[in-house]
Enzyme design. Structure first.
Site, short mmCIF file in Angstrom:
data_model
loop_
_atom_site.label_atom_id
_atom_site.label_comp_id
_atom_site.label_asym_id
_atom_site.label_seq_id
_atom_site.Cartn_x
_atom_site.Cartn_y
_atom_site.Cartn_z
N LEU A 180 15.07 -71.56 16.48
CA LEU A 180 15.03 -70.63 17.35
C LEU A 180 15.22 -69.34 16.85
CD1 LEU A 180 15.61 -69.80 20.29
CD2 LEU A 180 18.17 -70.00 19.91
N ALA A 239 17.55 -71.09 9.44
CA ALA A 239 17.19 -72.27 10.24
C ALA A 239 17.97 -72.58 11.33
CB ALA A 239 17.25 -73.63 9.41
N GLU A 240 17.57 -71.98 12.79
CA GLU A 240 18.55 -71.85 13.77
C GLU A 240 18.41 -72.71 14.85
OE1 GLU A 240 20.13 -67.97 16.81
OE2 GLU A 240 18.94 -67.72 15.01
N VAL A 241 19.25 -73.25 15.46
CA VAL A 241 19.40 -74.35 16.61
C VAL A 241 18.10 -75.39 16.39
CG1 VAL A 241 19.67 -74.31 18.76
CG2 VAL A 241 20.31 -72.32 17.84
#
Length: 276
Positions: free
Chosen positions: A126, A167-169
């Site tokens: 995300l 590294a998001e969601v």
């Protein structure tokens, strides 16, 4: 501590270098938080946080507050639109003491920075400013097809020369599988414990806001203290106004004095001079 020279050719010490972080991948879990002021950086250092990240323009402040912590300078997406802008901002941040540079731009910009031997953190999963392409704010990689495309994006960033990734969601099982297969040092923000580094914004950790993302947890309650300060400020100001109106402020202990003889002489002299 590792002895280094920064991009300004100044000798310094660091808790980690880019090489260290690569060597620790999959072996030791680290922590990362944001720091955009001297106080935030110093607090992170005092608390034993491993890595900090902040806006590129705040590099000097972060470095002052935490001279020895590995610092990533974020080049904000809307503020540096051209490749020349990004490169200039990256060089300035590295000169100010950054250890790596973050960009949410594509592989072409990552490659541009990597060619200058700048350790680059990219952003996958995300990316909030681009969430419209995914229908809004949501986890990325919840279907097999989307998870495969995400994995391919990791590979593209590897090929472009990225060193690490925010590294998001990303669903935790997907993050874990990708992290153990990629050479990128993975900074997990809302993506479970499978990343190499667990990352959370300092304002969320400290509970500075009443609203937080689902993936965040407050470990403090600075918001309550801020509300207490807000109320105390207004109470003090009201009490000051009331004291002035009642005549209780300023009182004798809060005013300068003059002895009786000097006062008498003063009054005699001005009476003569003014004719009163």
């Amino acid at each position: 501590m590792k002895r280094i020279y920064d991009w300004d050719a100044s000798f310094s010490l660091r808790n980690y270098t880019a090489a260290d972080l690569r060597a620790l991948k999959g072996k030791q879990k680290l922590t990362q938080t944001t720091a955009n002021s001297v106080e935030e950086a110093a607090a992170a250092a005092d608390a034993g946080i491993d890595l900090i990240m902040g806006n590129a323009q705040n590099t000097k402040a972060a470095r002052e507050g935490a001279p020895h912590l590995f610092f990533t300078a974020a080049i904000a997406l809307p503020d540096f639109p051209t490749e020349a802008d990004v490169l200039s901002a990256a060089f300035e941040a590295m000169k100010d003491g950054a250890d790596s540079v973050y960009t949410a731009r594509g592989p072409h910009v990552v490659e541009l920075l990597a060619k200058e031997q700048i350790p680059v953190m990219c952003h996958l999963g995300l990316v909030p400013r681009r969430c419209g392409w995914h229908g809004g704010l949501r986890a990325i990689g919840r279907t097999a097809d989307e998870a495969v495309e995400l994995w391919k994006a990791f590979r593209r960033m590897e090929d472009a020369g990225a060193f690490s990734v925010e590294a998001e969601v990303i669903p935790a099982p997907v993050m874990e599988e990708i992290s153990r297969r990629t050479s990128l040092v993975t900074m997990s923000l809302g993506s479970g414990s499978g990343g190499d580094v667990i990352y959370l914004f300092q304002n969320d950790i400290c509970g500075e806001d009443t609203k937080r993302p689902r993936h965040a947890r407050a470990f403090g309650n600075i918001h309550a203290l801020q509300e207490q300060i807000r109320a105390e400020r207004r109470s003090a100001l009201s009490a000051f106004r009331e004291a002035v109106h009642s005549g209780s402020f300023p009182a004798r202990p809060e005013t300068a004095n003059i002895d009786d003889q000097a006062l008498s002489e003063f009054m005699d002299r001005i009476a003569r001079e003014s004719g009163t």
